[in-house]
Design a protein around this motif. Structure first.
Motif, mmCIF file in Angstrom:
data_model
loop_
_atom_site.group_PDB
_atom_site.id
_atom_site.type_symbol
_atom_site.label_atom_id
_atom_site.label_comp_id
_atom_site.label_asym_id
_atom_site.label_seq_id
_atom_site.Cartn_x
_atom_site.Cartn_y
_atom_site.Cartn_z
ATOM 1 N N VAL A 154 41.223 34.179 40.163
ATOM 2 C CA VAL A 154 41.657 35.695 40.033
ATOM 3 C C VAL A 154 42.996 35.647 39.941
ATOM 4 C CG1 VAL A 154 41.233 37.760 41.006
ATOM 5 C CG2 VAL A 154 39.198 36.039 41.173
ATOM 6 N N HIS A 155 43.354 36.534 38.928
ATOM 7 C CA HIS A 155 44.747 36.799 38.826
ATOM 8 C C HIS A 155 45.688 37.301 40.098
ATOM 9 C CE1 HIS A 155 48.663 37.845 36.723
ATOM 10 N NE2 HIS A 155 48.375 36.964 35.794
ATOM 11 N N GLU A 156 46.726 37.061 40.278
ATOM 12 C CA GLU A 156 47.277 37.081 41.654
ATOM 13 C C GLU A 156 47.700 38.798 41.590
ATOM 14 O OE1 GLU A 156 50.822 34.975 42.369
ATOM 15 O OE2 GLU A 156 49.411 32.964 42.558
ATOM 16 N N THR A 157 48.260 39.415 40.338
ATOM 17 C CA THR A 157 48.788 40.601 40.403
ATOM 18 C C THR A 157 47.668 41.642 39.748
ATOM 19 O OG1 THR A 157 49.833 40.146 38.215
ATOM 20 C CG2 THR A 157 51.126 39.796 40.205
ATOM 21 N N ASN A 158 46.777 41.165 38.883
ATOM 22 C CA ASN A 158 46.059 41.907 38.076
ATOM 23 C C ASN A 158 44.476 41.425 38.317
ATOM 24 O OD1 ASN A 158 44.342 43.657 36.503
ATOM 25 N ND2 ASN A 158 45.793 43.310 34.641
ATOM 26 N N LYS A 159 43.689 42.065 39.176
ATOM 27 C CA LYS A 159 42.347 41.545 39.614
ATOM 28 C C LYS A 159 41.382 41.594 38.445
ATOM 29 C CE LYS A 159 43.748 41.092 43.788
ATOM 30 N NZ LYS A 159 44.118 39.453 44.404
ATOM 31 N N ASN A 160 41.969 42.295 37.554
ATOM 32 C CA ASN A 160 40.857 42.442 36.140
ATOM 33 C C ASN A 160 40.991 41.170 35.460
ATOM 34 O OD1 ASN A 160 39.892 44.886 36.872
ATOM 35 N ND2 ASN A 160 41.875 46.027 35.697
ATOM 36 N N TYR A 161 41.862 40.170 35.394
ATOM 37 C CA TYR A 161 42.148 39.080 34.667
ATOM 38 C C TYR A 161 41.545 37.709 35.576
ATOM 39 C CZ TYR A 161 44.122 41.660 30.814
ATOM 40 O OH TYR A 161 44.563 42.484 30.007
ATOM 41 N N VAL A 162 41.142 36.867 34.814
ATOM 42 C CA VAL A 162 40.979 35.363 35.353
ATOM 43 C C VAL A 162 41.789 34.449 34.614
ATOM 44 C CG1 VAL A 162 38.974 33.969 35.741
ATOM 45 C CG2 VAL A 162 38.560 36.150 35.892
ATOM 46 N N ASN A 163 42.555 33.470 35.592
ATOM 47 C CA ASN A 163 43.217 32.434 34.999
ATOM 48 C C ASN A 163 42.333 31.263 34.306
ATOM 49 O OD1 ASN A 163 45.850 33.389 36.045
ATOM 50 N ND2 ASN A 163 45.475 32.938 37.907
ATOM 51 N N ILE A 164 42.781 30.767 33.440
ATOM 52 C CA ILE A 164 42.072 29.444 32.591
ATOM 53 C C ILE A 164 42.395 28.333 33.273
ATOM 54 C CG2 ILE A 164 41.338 28.606 30.416
ATOM 55 C CD1 ILE A 164 40.497 31.555 30.820
ATOM 56 N N ASN A 165 41.431 27.647 33.793
ATOM 57 C CA ASN A 165 41.353 26.368 34.295
ATOM 58 C C ASN A 165 41.036 25.204 33.116
ATOM 59 O OD1 ASN A 165 39.156 26.498 34.478
ATOM 60 N ND2 ASN A 165 39.001 25.632 36.588
ATOM 61 N N PRO A 166 41.473 24.028 33.291
ATOM 62 C CA PRO A 166 40.797 23.038 32.426
ATOM 63 C C PRO A 166 39.522 22.992 32.001
ATOM 64 C CG PRO A 166 42.445 22.008 33.686
ATOM 65 C CD PRO A 166 42.305 23.282 34.468
ATOM 66 N N GLU B 251 45.997 31.933 28.157
ATOM 67 C CA GLU B 251 46.025 31.683 29.589
ATOM 68 C C GLU B 251 45.000 32.537 30.780
ATOM 69 O OE1 GLU B 251 49.990 31.735 30.525
ATOM 70 O OE2 GLU B 251 50.859 30.106 29.200
ATOM 71 N N THR B 252 44.755 33.868 30.246
ATOM 72 C CA THR B 252 43.853 34.563 30.991
ATOM 73 C C THR B 252 42.694 35.142 30.121
ATOM 74 O OG1 THR B 252 45.471 36.386 30.894
ATOM 75 C CG2 THR B 252 45.715 34.914 32.773
ATOM 76 N N LEU B 253 41.898 35.547 30.843
ATOM 77 C CA LEU B 253 40.606 36.143 30.105
ATOM 78 C C LEU B 253 40.148 37.323 31.032
ATOM 79 C CD1 LEU B 253 38.249 33.659 28.758
ATOM 80 C CD2 LEU B 253 39.848 35.035 27.464
ATOM 81 N N LYS B 254 39.757 38.574 30.552
ATOM 82 C CA LYS B 254 39.301 39.683 31.354
ATOM 83 C C LYS B 254 37.817 39.339 31.799
ATOM 84 C CE LYS B 254 41.476 43.677 29.449
ATOM 85 N NZ LYS B 254 41.237 45.250 28.710
ATOM 86 N N TRP B 255 37.439 39.896 32.750
ATOM 87 C CA TRP B 255 36.001 39.603 33.329
ATOM 88 C C TRP B 255 34.799 39.547 32.312
ATOM 89 C CZ3 TRP B 255 35.094 36.911 37.671
ATOM 90 C CH2 TRP B 255 35.735 37.106 38.709
#
Length: 585
Positions: free
Chosen positions: A426-438, A454-458
């Motif tokens: 979960v993105h540190e500053t904006n909880k509406n986004y998710v960080n993309i891992n490999p 690098e990020t996607l919305k839920w």
């Protein structure tokens, strides 16, 4: 094939061209028939019917019926005579002989095995594998079964008379025989007495010839008598069932009138019954189509079906014109262009006053009502599912979901949410986004997005996951275990096709997927719209049947499926093809 009851699809009178083609096909298939025998089997002027049926295993079979007896049946474009035909022409097919007790097994659906074949002094008949052949009993040339040779005569001798000899398709006392007048085999004496090929010498045959012949005759007669007694018990049970269904078979047998005359009388009876019990003065003017569908059809006696096309009138307008002109019962007028209505009824007409309501009409409503209460149709519950694919399998490893596992959308959402939280994506500053891992990158991103996203919305994360999963669906019928199938649920498809110059037909397919019997739907529609309705095999689909009804009946079909059967609208395709108001159907 006919050991169990079959379902009749249609029953029509043969056309002249089809009669000539049938005569040619029979002559080519059975060259041993003389011209006189062929004329007796397929007469030029007597009524011959084509009856299309479905056997209990789903095989489509065509019957040719003369004088209420099936004379030939066609299976996979090959003609076979029935026992009724073979009793008139016993030398029509090569015949294998067996013992009378075997007949009971053949009638129950068993095939003829070679150890049960009795060989005469002249030897086995010469046949090839797949040839049509008959089965007779010792001391009687009247055939009792019809089938195809499992192997050639040469192979039978090489095998030492072991294994299967004849694949039985139809036998005396089966359901096809019961479809006719249920007469018994005649006694046709044989010229040569049968003898077993093995185990007897010529000396024994000479010494015991007279004794063996008399013993065989006594055994044959006694066994046939026992079979007939058993068959009488079966007939009693069938008669009880027919009585429950309201079929008056005795009345039909003794009725010398033509089917057209019987339908004319039925029309008049339903017409008078409807006027006397259903129509009131306040109902007038009454549309003629409404009068037929709602009043006359409901007055049809139990076990009979009202079909105006089978009458001498052919059309409702001609019938009502006759009632107005010859009987002075009603007055029909065209109140608007092309729409006729009954505007007046002569309630004091002697014919109408003297008419007494039949007793066999009211019980039908009660029985139909009870049947509807006992077994009401309930549509299946259809749930959209998503199958795990090989590409997404790493995302579902922690939830122990392997490739091919079907999941609901809510289950997929929970599993993805748990994966994101467990891996702290979960993105540190904006909880509406998710960080993309490999792992998410390989599973959900396109190659062109690897270095850009690098990020996607839920919501985007969930939608990408669902679109990359295998579409599945679950079908749950009441009282049955759920069935999961791949792909989307195929809807009921309604199409309108053209036949001939300007004739249209409505075609309905895929009723079976929703637990609907095409024969029941066809019968219901035929009663509602009073139009010809037939069942056809669905091309390219096994065990599927198309319902074809004359005219553009999309509106009636849609109302039946949506209102009566409660099928969800999204699973009914083609409702937009209904005729527009003000235009001809």
């Amino acid at each position: 094939m006919f050991a169990k009851a079959f379902r009749v699809k249609s029953n029509t009178v043969i056309k002249g061209s089809d009669r000539r083609k049938l005569r040619t096909d029979i002559s080519a298939a059975f060259p041993s028939l003389s011209v006189q025998e062929l004329n007796e089997l397929i007469p030029n002027k007597e009524e011959l019917n084509i009856v299309k049926i479905y056997a209990h295993k789903g095989d489509a079979v065509t019957l040719y019926v003369l004088h209420k007896n099936p004379i030939f049946f066609q299976l996979e474009k090959q003609l076979f005579p029935t026992v009724y035909t073979l009793w008139r022409c016993p030398a029509m097919l090569p015949a294998f002989t067996t013992w009378p007790p075997v007949l009971q097994k053949l009638s129950g659906g068993a095939d003829l095995m070679l150890p049960g074949v009795v060989v005469s002094n002249s030897g086995l008949p010469e046949v090839h594998q797949g040839d049509c052949c008959a089965v007779t009993l010792v001391m009687n040339r009247a055939p009792v079964a019809v089938g195809t040779a499992a192997v050639s005569s040469t192979e039978m001798r090489k095998s030492g008379m072991k294994g299967k000899g004849v694949n039985i398709l139809h036998a005396y006392m089966d359901q096809l025989w019961a479809f006719g007048d249920k007469t018994h085999p005649p006694v046709i004496p044989v010229t040569n007495s049968p003898a077993q090929v093995e185990g007897e010498s010529e000396g024994e045959e000479c010494e015991e010839k007279d004794g063996s012949e008399s013993a065989v005759v006594e055994t044959s007669c006694q066994s046939m008598q026992e079979l007939r007694l058993d068959e009488h018990e079966v007939l009693k049970e069938e008669q009880l069932l027919e009585d429950k269904e309201g079929e008056d078979t005795d009345g039909e047998e003794h009725d010398s009138r033509s089917p057209q005359e019987q339908m004319d009388e039925l029309l008049l009876q339903c017409f008078l019954h409807a006027l006397k019990t259903k129509v009131k003065k306040s109902d007038l003017p009454l549309l003629t189509s409404t009068f037929l569908s709602k009043h006359m059809v409901s007055c049809c006696p139990r076990g009979k079906q009202l079909d105006i096309k089978k009458s001498s009138y052919k059309k409702l307008s001609k019938f009502l014109l006759c009632m107005q002109r010859d009987h002075s019962l009603v007055q029909v007028k065209e109140l608007s262009k092309g729409v006729e209505s009954i505007v007046e009824v002569d309630w004091r007409n002697p014919e109408l006053c003297s008419f007494s309501t039949p007793e066999d009409c009211e019980p039908e409503k009660e029985s139909e009502g009870c049947g509807a209460c006992e077994l009401p149709y309930q549509p299946p519950e259809i749930t959209q599912l998503y199958g795990v694919t090989a590409r997404l399998e790493p995302l579902f490893q922690d939830a122990q979901k392997k490739k091919g596992t079907p999941l609901k959308a809510s289950e997929v959402r929970n599993i993805i949410t748990d994966y994101v939280k467990k891996n702290e994506l979960v993105h540190e500053t904006n909880k509406n986004y998710v960080n993309i891992n490999p792992t998410l990158c390989d599973c959900l991103l396109e190659k062109s997005e690897y270095h850009e996203v690098e990020t996607l919305k839920w919501d985007d994360l969930f939608s990408r996951t669902l679109t990359r999963m295998q579409a599945c669906h679950e079908v749950l019928f009441p009282g049955q275990p759920p069935v999961v199938k791949k792909g989307q649920m195929e809807p009921i498809d309604i199409t309108v096709a053209s036949r001939g110059s300007n004739k249209k037909v409505t075609v309905i397919k895929n009723l079976e997927a929703f637990g609907l019997d095409p024969a029941v739907v066809a019968d219901t529609l035929q009663r509602q719209v009073q139009a010809s309705c037939v069942l056809n095999e669905s091309p390219g689909a096994k065990n599927r049947v198309l319902v074809q009804i004359q005219g553009n009946q999309v509106q009636h079909v849609g109302k039946l499926l949506l209102d009566r059967y409660q099928i969800p609208r999204k699973y009914v395709q083609g409702l937009d093809k209904a005729p527009k108001p003000g235009k001809k159907k």
